[in-house]
Design a protein around this motif. Structure first.
Motif: not given
Length: 320
Positions: A48-51, A69-87
Motif C-alpha cells: 500500500i505504501e511506496s518502497v 507462507s512461502l508463496m506469500e513471501l515470494c510474491i511480496m519480494i517480487h512486488a517490492c522488487k518491481i516497485a524499485s526497492s533498493k534492497r
C-alpha cells in the motif's frame, strides 16, 4: 538509530505477532500491505505504501500452511522488487523445507535448494534465518545468508533458571551433538547424548544413552520439535536413568499432530520453545510449554544489517 535509506518492515500472514515485536523494538511502524487469498487459494498481495529506494525487510516464517507462507513471501519480494526497492531481505526464522536438504534416497528432491532458488528468482537480495536444520542450506544461495542462533538466548535462560552445578545438557540424537556440546562447554557443565535407531523416517525404535545423568537436572536441546516423539522418549529414558528433573529446550516448536498430548503425558517438566513460530494456542492448550522471545535478536540483526554493522557478535551474545 538508522542511517542511509529508509527502512520498511512488512509481514506476511504466518506470524504477524513476531513482526510487531520486531517493529516495536526497532521503533518503526509495520509497513502497510494487504495479503489476501482468493476462493481457489491464490495469494494476492498489495503493497500500500511506496518502497522506492527503501531497504525492505519481509518477515514470514515456515509454519501453518507452509506453502501459502512461502508463496506469500515470494510474491511480496517480487512486488517490492518491481516497485524499485533498493534492497530486499527475507526474514525467515524457520526456513521452509529445511529438512529436505539432501538426496537421501533414489529420486528424492532437494526441496530446500528449490526454495532457495524461488526466493532468489523472486528478487531477494539477502536472507536472515535462525538455527537452520542443516548449515549447508546457506550454500544453496548466491546471496548473503545470516544464520542466527538461539544458543545465546538458551544459555541466558539456563543461567537464570537453573543451578549449573546440577545441570547436564543432553542431545536427543547424534546429529545435535555439536549444538549440545557447544552449550555445555559455554556453561561449563556435563554433556550426554542419545544414539537412536529408526524404523521409519519419524519412528524411533531404540535409544541408547551415552553419558551420566543420575541425580542431575537434564536439559534436552534440539533445533526443532515436531511430533515430539523423540524428545519425549528421550525424556522417559533420562528419568529411568536417574535424572532428578527433565526439561526440553528447542528453537522451533512446530508441535504438530499429537505433540501437545505427548508432551503433557511425558516426564518432561517443561518444554521451552522460542517464538520463531506462533505459540499462543500451544501455550493455552499445554501448561508445560514456555516461550522464549527471540524478537530482540531478529530486530537487532535487522538494525545492524541496515546500518552496515557486523552481526557476528549476536552469534554469542544476547542484545539488550
Amino acid at each position: 538509530m538508522f542511517t542511509g535509506n529508509a527502512i520498511k518492515i512488512f509481514s506476511g500472514t504466518s506470524h504477524p505477532e513476531l513482526a510487531e515485536i520486531i517493529a516495536r523494538r526497532l521503533g518503526v511502524p509495520l509497513g502497510r500491505a494487504e495479503v489476501t487469498k482468493s476462493g481457489i487459494g491464490e495469494s494476492h498481495v498489495t503493497i500500500i505504501e511506496s518502497v522506492r529506494e527503501d531497504d525492505v525487510y519481509i518477515i514470514n516464517t515456515g509454519c501453518g500452511q507452509v506453502n501459502t507462507s512461502l508463496m506469500e513471501l515470494c510474491i511480496m519480494i517480487h512486488a517490492c522488487k518491481i516497485a524499485s526497492s533498493k534492497r530486499i531481505t527475507a526474514v525467515v526464522p524457520l526456513f521452509p523445507y529445511a529438512r529436505q536438504d539432501k538426496k537421501d534416497k533414489s529420486r528424492a528432491p532437494i526441496t530446500a535448494k528449490l526454495v532457495a532458488n524461488m526466493l532468489q528468482k523472486s528478487g531477494c537480495d539477502h536472507v536472515i534465518t535462525m538455527d537452520l536444520h542443516a548449515s549447508q542450506i546457506q550454500g544453496f544461495f548466491d546471496v548473503p545468508v545470516d544464520k542466527l542462533y538461539a544458543e545465546p538466548s538458551a544459555i541466558q535462560y539456563i543461567r537464570n533458571n537453573f543451578d549449573l552445578q546440577h545441570v547436564v545438557i543432553v542431545s536427543p540424537d547424534a546429529g545435535g551433538a555439536k549444538r549440545a556440546t557447544s552449550i555445555a562447554d559455554r556453561l561449563g557443565v556435563d554433556f550426554a547424548l542419545f544414539h537412536k535407531e529408526r524404523k521409519k523416517a519419524n519412528e524411533v525404535s531404540r535409544m541408547i544413552l551415552v553419558g551420566h545423568v543420575r541425580d542431575k537436572v537434564a536439559i534436552l536441546v534440539d533445533d526443532m520439535a515436531d511430533t515430539c516423539g523423540t524428545l519425549c522418549l528421550a525424556a522417559s529414558h533420562l528419568s529411568e536413568a536417574g535424572a532428578s528433573r527433565v526439561f526440553g529446550l528447542v528453537t522451533h516448536g512446530i508441535l504438530s499432530g499429537n505433540a501437545l498430548k505427548t508432551i503433557s503425558e511425558s516426564t518432561l517438566e517443561k518444554l521451552v520453545v522460542t517464538n520463531t513460530l506462533p505459540q499462543e494456542e500451544n501455550v493455552a492448550q499445554c501448561s508445560k510449554i514456555e516461550v522464549l522471545d527471540v524478537g530482540n535478536v531478529l530486530a537487532e540483526v535487522i538494525r545492524r544489517s541496515h546500518n552496515g554493522e557486523s552481526v557476528s557478535k549476536l552469534f554469542t551474545e544476547v542484545p539488550y
